[in-house]
Design a protein around this motif. Sequence first.
Motif, mmCIF file in Angstrom:
data_model
loop_
_atom_site.group_PDB
_atom_site.id
_atom_site.type_symbol
_atom_site.label_atom_id
_atom_site.label_comp_id
_atom_site.label_asym_id
_atom_site.label_seq_id
_atom_site.Cartn_x
_atom_site.Cartn_y
_atom_site.Cartn_z
ATOM 1 N N THR B 389 0.832 -1.207 0.000
ATOM 2 C CA THR B 389 0.000 0.000 0.000
ATOM 3 C C THR B 389 0.868 1.259 0.000
ATOM 4 O OG1 THR B 389 -0.230 -0.270 2.382
ATOM 5 C CG2 THR B 389 -2.067 -0.953 1.047
ATOM 6 N N ILE B 390 2.001 1.208 0.677
ATOM 7 C CA ILE B 390 2.888 2.380 0.643
ATOM 8 C C ILE B 390 3.359 2.600 -0.793
ATOM 9 C CG2 ILE B 390 5.157 3.245 1.320
ATOM 10 C CD1 ILE B 390 4.670 1.960 4.063
ATOM 11 N N GLY B 391 3.721 1.505 -1.456
ATOM 12 C CA GLY B 391 4.148 1.592 -2.855
ATOM 13 C C GLY B 391 3.037 2.162 -3.721
ATOM 14 N N ALA B 392 1.814 1.657 -3.509
ATOM 15 C CA ALA B 392 0.671 2.095 -4.311
ATOM 16 C C ALA B 392 0.344 3.556 -4.022
ATOM 17 C CB ALA B 392 -0.550 1.234 -4.018
ATOM 18 N N GLY B 393 0.647 4.019 -2.809
ATOM 19 C CA GLY B 393 0.390 5.411 -2.468
ATOM 20 C C GLY B 393 1.482 6.337 -2.976
ATOM 21 N N TYR B 394 2.699 5.806 -3.003
ATOM 22 C CA TYR B 394 3.834 6.680 -3.320
ATOM 23 C C TYR B 394 3.766 7.213 -4.751
ATOM 24 C CZ TYR B 394 8.509 8.468 -3.882
ATOM 25 O OH TYR B 394 9.556 9.284 -4.144
ATOM 26 N N LEU B 395 3.365 6.326 -5.687
ATOM 27 C CA LEU B 395 3.384 6.749 -7.098
ATOM 28 C C LEU B 395 2.453 7.942 -7.359
ATOM 29 C CD1 LEU B 395 3.684 3.291 -8.861
ATOM 30 C CD2 LEU B 395 5.465 4.985 -8.466
ATOM 31 N N PRO B 396 1.157 7.857 -6.981
ATOM 32 C CA PRO B 396 0.319 9.045 -7.182
ATOM 33 C C PRO B 396 0.762 10.229 -6.327
ATOM 34 C CG PRO B 396 -0.996 7.208 -6.328
ATOM 35 C CD PRO B 396 0.388 6.709 -6.482
ATOM 36 N N ALA B 397 1.284 9.946 -5.122
ATOM 37 C CA ALA B 397 1.713 11.043 -4.240
ATOM 38 C C ALA B 397 2.848 11.828 -4.889
ATOM 39 C CB ALA B 397 2.163 10.473 -2.898
ATOM 40 N N ARG B 398 3.737 11.087 -5.569
ATOM 41 C CA ARG B 398 4.860 11.770 -6.209
ATOM 42 C C ARG B 398 4.348 12.657 -7.348
ATOM 43 N NH1 ARG B 398 9.363 8.236 -9.009
ATOM 44 N NH2 ARG B 398 7.533 7.974 -10.298
ATOM 45 N N ARG B 399 3.331 12.134 -8.042
ATOM 46 C CA ARG B 399 2.720 12.928 -9.124
ATOM 47 C C ARG B 399 2.125 14.220 -8.542
ATOM 48 N NH1 ARG B 399 -2.226 13.297 -12.373
ATOM 49 N NH2 ARG B 399 -3.407 12.331 -10.694
#
Lengths: 234, 411
Positions: B389-399
């Motif tokens: 979930t951290i991985g799944a959150g990180y990608l949009p968060a970086r965007r």
Amino acid sequence: MKNQTVILRTQSIGKYFYDPIRFKVLDDVSFEAYAGEFLTLVGKSGCGKSTLLYCLSTMDTAYEGELFIEGQKVTGKKTDELAAIRSRAIGFVFQFHYLLPEFSCLKNVMIPALKLGKYSHREVEERAYQKLDMLGLKDQALKPASKLSGGQQQRVSIARALINDPKIILCDEPTGNLDSKNAQNVFDIFKQLCSEMGQTIIAVTHDNDFAKNSDRTIELADGKILNTKTYLLD
Amino acid sequence: MRSNINVEIALTHIFTRKRQTLVAALGVTMGIAMYIFSNSLMKGFGKYSRTEIFKVTPHLRIYKDDEISKPLIEAKSPRQVVIIHNPKITTLSRTIINPYALLAEVKKQDYISSAAPQVNVDVFYQNGKTQLKGVANGVNMVEADAMFNIQGTMVAGSLNALSNSLSSVVVGSRIANKLNLGLDDNLTIVSSAGVVKVMKIVGIFSTKNKATDESKVYLHIAAAQQLVKAGPTYITDIYANIKNPDEALAYSQLLQPITSYKVEDWKTTYADILAGDLIRQIMSTSVSMAILLVAAFGIYNILNMTISQKLDDIAILKATGFAGRDIIRIFVLEALIMGIIGTALGLILGAICIQILSGVYVGGPADYFPIYFDPGVFITSTVFGLLITIGAGYLPARRAARIDPVAIFRK
């Protein structure tokens, strides 16, 4: 002018737009803004006044020339450092209020101060009430931001811009969406901030009355400073 | 104070979108529950098949391997031709020479938890005209019981008589059935050496493994030696157990230099069963991983949508002094909250599944569904759930962190 301390200075700022074609939107713009001054940027649509404002805001960093805020060169700083400068020294008022709809008015005002972290949560809350009170919104403080009228929302956004007592307040068409009564109200607030709090306001405006009543107007045309008018008030 | 405001914004976003949060979290819940369920099942199967294996097989076994005759003059290089007529297996005797010295040496190793000598003899069991093929295990009953828990498989009689009687035998349940023999009946054993012994059945065991139950008998070690007309130094195998059976291969290599006889670990003996276990494990892990990945996409989607709807909010936060890493923290935290809720529910759901299934009677040798609580599975699934979930959150968060506020304000 009561005070001649330079608070913001630009040195030959130039900027290009590349889409659809390479186009020089700002050309050799140099000026100074003083502490406690109410400065307006005017000009026809597309003359580059908003672009200039966003260069001054430190959010747009793709420009030539140099920008100094409080005597410190900010051109070339990292984005995180710029964010810290904005947090401490610059307040923003836009044509649209940009309040966070899930939060109360009070919270919206508090957020930038909580981010700055200079005061405790209680002090921040106290200060936010004070700012809302100053703008005549104390009784609306706990309502959700989305439940207020347009004029009230704009005043909340001004309170948010003021919460950290920034030296500079940048405004992009702050009265653009307001009726004349509300616009006059906002103008009076700005005037008061300059004279009483010593804050510098740089506002982009289309409203000639608004510009005429400010301390000084810089008129831009085709990315260049066309002329500077100083109005003698009082 | 500084980190608190990020947390507060994240929590407010979560609370104002309870439904979406729950949907995203439930995706994780299904993934985690499936992961726990299938891995617990695999562990249960593994544990069950091991118990079955260790009922009859020691962790390490030392025995005399077959040798093939060697030429008198050995080849000096691979190209040299060596003439040898008719190479043959030259094993003359199955015995280990000087077995008790070797046994003492094996027992001295600190990684060996127990070791025991064995005499295995190929025999026929007879009753009247009926004849069955099998292996008679000559053992010291106390040591063998400690190693294989024979007592736990006994269905009739007892092991005690075997300790001091050379004419007593404990037989597998299927031998007793096929030969129609019961307790205190006599069983005729004919060995490959031609010795015939009539022995009294004092006990019957059932391992629920068909092959074992219809071929194996236990008798006193001296009785087995008599079956091959040998003396008390005739020992065919030394069985040894170690503390952690998973390290059997390493310890077999450690034990090998002590003796010239073959040291074989149980994993080599049961390579086929273990390979099957491994393949099942890989399959179930990849299925549950795929489900977790789908759940991660759910979180990714919902965050992406949230961010697209909140471009204005992100822009104003950046304008008022929030740095890119603050924005990343806000949205990763939102993903993490969904992940924590989902994982917690998944742990509960998985535990309920295990609880229900472990009470389901499936019959056969297994009795109940071989599934059990393994804390390790719960820990790894929690770690996986949160990491994904951290991985799944990180990608949009970086965007979101890269959004240019000027572009938003100018539109």
